[in-house]
Motif scaffolding. Sequence first.
Motif, PDB file in Angstrom:
ATOM      1  N   ALA A 284       2.745 -10.173 -21.885  1.00 22.59           N
ATOM      2  CA  ALA A 284       1.665 -10.716 -20.507  1.00 22.59           C
ATOM      3  C   ALA A 284       1.174 -11.792 -21.106  1.00 22.59           C
ATOM      4  CB  ALA A 284       1.528  -9.455 -20.122  1.00 22.59           C
ATOM      5  N   ALA A 285       1.031 -13.244 -20.306  1.00 25.84           N
ATOM      6  CA  ALA A 285       0.122 -14.065 -21.797  1.00 25.84           C
ATOM      7  C   ALA A 285      -1.036 -14.396 -19.599  1.00 25.84           C
ATOM      8  CB  ALA A 285       0.583 -15.410 -22.086  1.00 25.84           C
ATOM      9  N   SER A 286      -1.666 -14.704 -20.747  1.00 26.14           N
ATOM     10  CA  SER A 286      -2.771 -15.461 -20.226  1.00 26.14           C
ATOM     11  C   SER A 286      -4.131 -16.034 -20.171  1.00 26.14           C
ATOM     12  CB  SER A 286      -3.620 -13.585 -19.004  1.00 26.14           C
ATOM     13  OG  SER A 286      -4.605 -14.441 -18.515  1.00 26.14           O
ATOM     14  N   PRO A 287      -4.674 -17.066 -19.835  1.00 25.67           N
ATOM     15  CA  PRO A 287      -5.886 -17.973 -19.987  1.00 25.67           C
ATOM     16  C   PRO A 287      -7.140 -16.476 -20.358  1.00 25.67           C
ATOM     17  CG  PRO A 287      -5.687 -17.994 -17.619  1.00 25.67           C
ATOM     18  CD  PRO A 287      -4.583 -17.203 -17.758  1.00 25.67           C
ATOM     19  N   HIS A 288      -7.003 -15.260 -19.771  1.00 22.05           N
ATOM     20  CA  HIS A 288      -8.001 -14.050 -20.303  1.00 22.05           C
ATOM     21  C   HIS A 288      -7.716 -12.897 -21.510  1.00 22.05           C
ATOM     22  CE1 HIS A 288     -10.436 -16.865 -17.621  1.00 22.05           C
ATOM     23  NE2 HIS A 288      -9.787 -16.503 -16.873  1.00 22.05           N
ATOM     24  N   ARG A 289      -8.068 -12.211 -22.283  1.00 23.50           N
ATOM     25  CA  ARG A 289      -7.627 -11.498 -22.933  1.00 23.50           C
ATOM     26  C   ARG A 289      -7.193 -10.323 -22.268  1.00 23.50           C
ATOM     27  NH1 ARG A 289     -13.065 -11.078 -24.687  1.00 23.50           N
ATOM     28  NH2 ARG A 289     -13.620  -9.148 -25.202  1.00 23.50           N
ATOM     29  N   HIS A 290      -8.780  -9.972 -20.793  1.00 24.43           N
ATOM     30  CA  HIS A 290      -8.470  -9.090 -20.374  1.00 24.43           C
ATOM     31  C   HIS A 290      -7.286  -8.674 -19.249  1.00 24.43           C
ATOM     32  CE1 HIS A 290     -12.505  -7.391 -21.902  1.00 24.43           C
ATOM     33  NE2 HIS A 290     -11.949  -6.561 -22.621  1.00 24.43           N
ATOM     34  N   ALA A 291      -6.523  -9.893 -19.035  1.00 22.62           N
ATOM     35  CA  ALA A 291      -5.694  -9.540 -17.816  1.00 22.62           C
ATOM     36  C   ALA A 291      -4.713  -9.480 -18.885  1.00 22.62           C
ATOM     37  CB  ALA A 291      -6.065 -10.920 -17.178  1.00 22.62           C
ATOM     38  N   ALA A 292      -4.469  -9.910 -19.959  1.00 23.26           N
ATOM     39  CA  ALA A 292      -3.634 -10.197 -20.800  1.00 23.26           C
ATOM     40  C   ALA A 292      -2.766  -8.292 -21.040  1.00 23.26           C
ATOM     41  CB  ALA A 292      -3.096 -11.005 -22.017  1.00 23.26           C
ATOM     42  N   LEU A 293      -3.655  -7.922 -21.874  1.00 24.09           N
ATOM     43  CA  LEU A 293      -4.054  -6.408 -21.963  1.00 24.09           C
ATOM     44  C   LEU A 293      -3.472  -5.611 -20.832  1.00 24.09           C
ATOM     45  CD1 LEU A 293      -6.378  -6.466 -25.080  1.00 24.09           C
ATOM     46  CD2 LEU A 293      -4.233  -6.665 -25.216  1.00 24.09           C
ATOM     47  N   GLU A 294      -4.556  -5.656 -19.837  1.00 18.01           N
ATOM     48  CA  GLU A 294      -4.482  -4.953 -18.842  1.00 18.01           C
ATOM     49  C   GLU A 294      -2.817  -5.184 -18.033  1.00 18.01           C
ATOM     50  OE1 GLU A 294      -7.232  -5.405 -16.123  1.00 18.01           O
ATOM     51  OE2 GLU A 294      -8.927  -4.360 -16.976  1.00 18.01           O
ATOM     52  N   ALA A 295      -1.914  -6.552 -18.064  1.00 20.69           N
ATOM     53  CA  ALA A 295      -1.125  -6.087 -17.720  1.00 20.69           C
ATOM     54  C   ALA A 295       0.116  -5.625 -18.440  1.00 20.69           C
ATOM     55  CB  ALA A 295      -0.533  -8.104 -17.506  1.00 20.69           C
ATOM     56  N   THR A 296       0.152  -5.778 -19.880  1.00 25.72           N
ATOM     57  CA  THR A 296       1.157  -4.744 -20.270  1.00 25.72           C
ATOM     58  C   THR A 296       0.804  -4.007 -20.436  1.00 25.72           C
ATOM     59  OG1 THR A 296       0.335  -6.624 -22.322  1.00 25.72           O
ATOM     60  CG2 THR A 296       1.502  -4.752 -23.193  1.00 25.72           C
ATOM     61  N   ALA A 297      -0.304  -2.872 -20.526  1.00 26.05           N
ATOM     62  CA  ALA A 297      -0.392  -1.228 -20.190  1.00 26.05           C
ATOM     63  C   ALA A 297       0.223  -1.428 -18.683  1.00 26.05           C
ATOM     64  CB  ALA A 297      -1.975  -1.245 -20.409  1.00 26.05           C
ATOM     65  N   PHE A 298       0.341  -2.363 -17.171  1.00 31.27           N
ATOM     66  CA  PHE A 298       0.956  -1.663 -15.888  1.00 31.27           C
ATOM     67  C   PHE A 298       2.058  -2.213 -16.664  1.00 31.27           C
ATOM     68  CE2 PHE A 298       2.715  -4.255 -12.848  1.00 31.27           C
ATOM     69  CZ  PHE A 298       1.688  -2.785 -11.320  1.00 31.27           C
ATOM     70  N   LEU A 299       2.668  -3.224 -17.178  1.00 33.60           N
ATOM     71  CA  LEU A 299       3.803  -3.049 -16.915  1.00 33.60           C
ATOM     72  C   LEU A 299       5.012  -2.303 -18.097  1.00 33.60           C
ATOM     73  CD1 LEU A 299       3.825  -6.743 -18.244  1.00 33.60           C
ATOM     74  CD2 LEU A 299       4.990  -6.018 -15.819  1.00 33.60           C
ATOM     75  N   ILE A 300       4.259  -1.548 -19.044  1.00 33.52           N
ATOM     76  CA  ILE A 300       5.258  -0.999 -19.611  1.00 33.52           C
ATOM     77  C   ILE A 300       4.817   0.271 -18.898  1.00 33.52           C
ATOM     78  CG2 ILE A 300       3.001  -0.217 -21.809  1.00 33.52           C
ATOM     79  CD1 ILE A 300       7.431  -0.306 -22.257  1.00 33.52           C
ATOM     80  N   ASP A 301       3.404   0.781 -18.320  1.00 33.68           N
ATOM     81  CA  ASP A 301       3.528   2.498 -18.025  1.00 33.68           C
ATOM     82  C   ASP A 301       4.324   1.970 -16.544  1.00 33.68           C
ATOM     83  OD1 ASP A 301       1.464   3.023 -19.297  1.00 33.68           O
ATOM     84  OD2 ASP A 301      -0.219   2.749 -17.743  1.00 33.68           O
ATOM     85  N   PHE A 302       4.862   1.015 -16.133  1.00 37.21           N
ATOM     86  CA  PHE A 302       5.606   0.900 -14.393  1.00 37.21           C
ATOM     87  C   PHE A 302       7.822   0.875 -14.642  1.00 37.21           C
ATOM     88  CE2 PHE A 302       4.564   1.661 -10.187  1.00 37.21           C
ATOM     89  CZ  PHE A 302       2.885   1.899 -10.851  1.00 37.21           C
ATOM     90  N   LEU A 303       7.385   0.552 -15.738  1.00 37.04           N
ATOM     91  CA  LEU A 303       9.125  -0.035 -16.778  1.00 37.04           C
ATOM     92  C   LEU A 303       9.348   1.930 -17.278  1.00 37.04           C
ATOM     93  CD1 LEU A 303      10.330  -2.206 -19.432  1.00 37.04           C
ATOM     94  CD2 LEU A 303      10.551   0.424 -19.383  1.00 37.04           C
ATOM     95  N   LYS A 304       8.334   2.769 -17.614  1.00 41.80           N
ATOM     96  CA  LYS A 304       9.168   4.002 -18.063  1.00 41.80           C
ATOM     97  C   LYS A 304       8.767   4.982 -16.422  1.00 41.80           C
ATOM     98  CE  LYS A 304       7.046   4.279 -22.055  1.00 41.80           C
ATOM     99  NZ  LYS A 304       7.782   5.558 -22.972  1.00 41.80           N
ATOM    100  N   THR A 305       8.205   4.440 -14.994  1.00 41.54           N
ATOM    101  CA  THR A 305       8.995   5.012 -14.082  1.00 41.54           C
ATOM    102  C   THR A 305       9.550   5.053 -13.133  1.00 41.54           C
ATOM    103  OG1 THR A 305       6.739   4.018 -13.634  1.00 41.54           O
ATOM    104  CG2 THR A 305       6.498   6.507 -14.502  1.00 41.54           C
ATOM    105  N   LYS A 306      10.128   3.637 -13.422  1.00 35.80           N
ATOM    106  CA  LYS A 306      10.258   2.525 -12.066  1.00 35.80           C
ATOM    107  C   LYS A 306      12.265   1.532 -12.613  1.00 35.80           C
ATOM    108  CE  LYS A 306       8.557   1.879  -8.407  1.00 35.80           C
ATOM    109  NZ  LYS A 306       7.960   2.680  -7.707  1.00 35.80           N
ATOM    110  N   ALA A 307      12.038   2.172 -13.831  1.00 35.75           N
ATOM    111  CA  ALA A 307      13.776   1.141 -14.990  1.00 35.75           C
ATOM    112  C   ALA A 307      13.947   2.089 -14.956  1.00 35.75           C
ATOM    113  CB  ALA A 307      12.919   0.242 -14.891  1.00 35.75           C
ATOM    114  N   PRO A 308      15.554   1.485 -14.090  1.00 38.19           N
ATOM    115  CA  PRO A 308      16.143   3.197 -14.072  1.00 38.19           C
ATOM    116  C   PRO A 308      17.495   2.631 -16.142  1.00 38.19           C
ATOM    117  CG  PRO A 308      16.850   0.795 -13.080  1.00 38.19           C
ATOM    118  CD  PRO A 308      15.795   0.765 -13.105  1.00 38.19           C
ATOM    119  N   PHE A 309      16.451   3.701 -16.637  1.00 39.56           N
ATOM    120  CA  PHE A 309      16.992   3.667 -18.217  1.00 39.56           C
ATOM    121  C   PHE A 309      17.000   5.122 -18.067  1.00 39.56           C
ATOM    122  CE2 PHE A 309      15.027  -0.908 -18.260  1.00 39.56           C
ATOM    123  CZ  PHE A 309      16.286  -1.356 -19.140  1.00 39.56           C
ATOM    124  N   TRP A 310      18.024   5.480 -18.959  1.00 37.43           N
ATOM    125  CA  TRP A 310      17.908   6.668 -19.006  1.00 37.43           C
ATOM    126  C   TRP A 310      18.360   7.450 -21.108  1.00 37.43           C
ATOM    127  CZ3 TRP A 310      20.818   5.224 -15.137  1.00 37.43           C
ATOM    128  CH2 TRP A 310      20.047   5.496 -14.144  1.00 37.43           C
TER     129      TRP A 310
END
Lengths: 88, 88, 155, 155
Positions: free
Chosen positions: D98-124
Amino acid sequence: MSGAGIKVLYFAWLREKIGVAEEDIELAPGIATVAALTEWLSASSPRHEAAFAAGKTVRCAVNQDFAAPDAPIRAGDEVAFFPPVTGG
Amino acid sequence: MSGAGIKVLYFAWLREKIGVAEEDIELAPGIATVAALTEWLSASSPRHEAAFAAGKTVRCAVNQDFAAPDAPIRAGDEVAFFPPVTGG
Amino acid sequence: MATIRVQTEAIDIGAETAALTAGRADIGGIGSFLGTVRDTAGGRKITAMSLEHYPGMTERSLAAIAAEAEARWPLLGCTLIHRVGRLLPGETIVLVLAASPHRHAALEATAFLIDFLKTKAPFWKKESFVEGDEEWVSARDADDSAAARWDIAAR
Amino acid sequence: MATIRVQTEAIDIGAETAALTAGRADIGGIGSFLGTVRDTAGGRKITAMSLEHYPGMTERSLAAIAAEAEARWPLLGCTLIHRVGRLLPGETIVLVLAASPHRHAALEATAFLIDFLKTKAPFWKKESFVEGDEEWVSARDADDSAAARWDIAAR
């Protein structure tokens, strides 16, 4: 798919237990929701019954969106059943 | 460095204002803390005075650890003055 | 265990990740933050960013930051690399990597490491504007606040 | 704006980072999470991890996760890559950037994306143990909790 047919997909251990990845089903009258379809599929063979017996741990998607038991099923839909996801 | 000497380093705009990066200082009697050294250095030239006039925005490290104004200074120490850090 | 480096060369996240994970199969995930030079500062275009540091103290402070992260999270390794010298817009400035068996530990340690690096490591940035003037970057209260949320006094 | 991909090949974090940042000078930082295969599961040694997915729905769900992140944080781009097939211990599984002008946005979005990928994307995932048996990985309550902290119901 034609007429009142739907496509049903199975993934992970549901696929393994049922023994097929995909089947085309003619929608019987009255099968209008995910719950009704689940019940109908369970009754269709001992393998289906065993797979769907896991009950709460079976998830469903209709046309590639997660769907609750009361979600409607219509002719032409793609309905998938699978365990809770474990990617990442 | 020998005797009562210390090494003083300046970084960033302190270095630019004072015009030197490093100087060896003979510790005058009574110069035993960062605050006392700061005062002594301020009085040593108009350039030092101008640099240290920034007061609160000048930070200090003694032997490469951040040091408060009351931190002791001893012969042989490496003392650095610099603005708040802005890396990363 | 930590890899700490100050360098003038561009930072290669691929090579650093490979070095951190080489020969290991106990890592579940690697969190990272790669800082890059933006082409604007305070609404003005910049032509370059120059980084100065305090050799010796830099390495000591980065090692202390890494040790603190390793004490707080179950890390299997971390990497802290900071560039110095004159950098152009778009270039890499800083890289933090944190490897752990668990993803949240890796991501939290990454955020901790970059927050502390920004407030505790002796680096200073000077911006060169397109108009020709230069200016030392002022410390941001936001950086101290970011460090403070980890419950260590920011200095 | 997001790069979404399902692939069998190993994930190259260096190449993906370069692709995300190519020609840009408005990015302040790139957060990332790279998941790798651990050689143990529940205290037992594994020889491989096999990943299955739901083609079509996978891409849809990853695109939805990325769109949600882009709505929440000022992102300048993000990348979601997930591997499928048979993977060995130490190999890459998943990459989020996740790329952003601001580091906290980049890091928070990264955590959000992986948390959601693990619970919402259909992988087994299926683990193959050294003893020869295989087992489908069970969903972890911890993953649902991780997703729930972002205030979206985990399903």
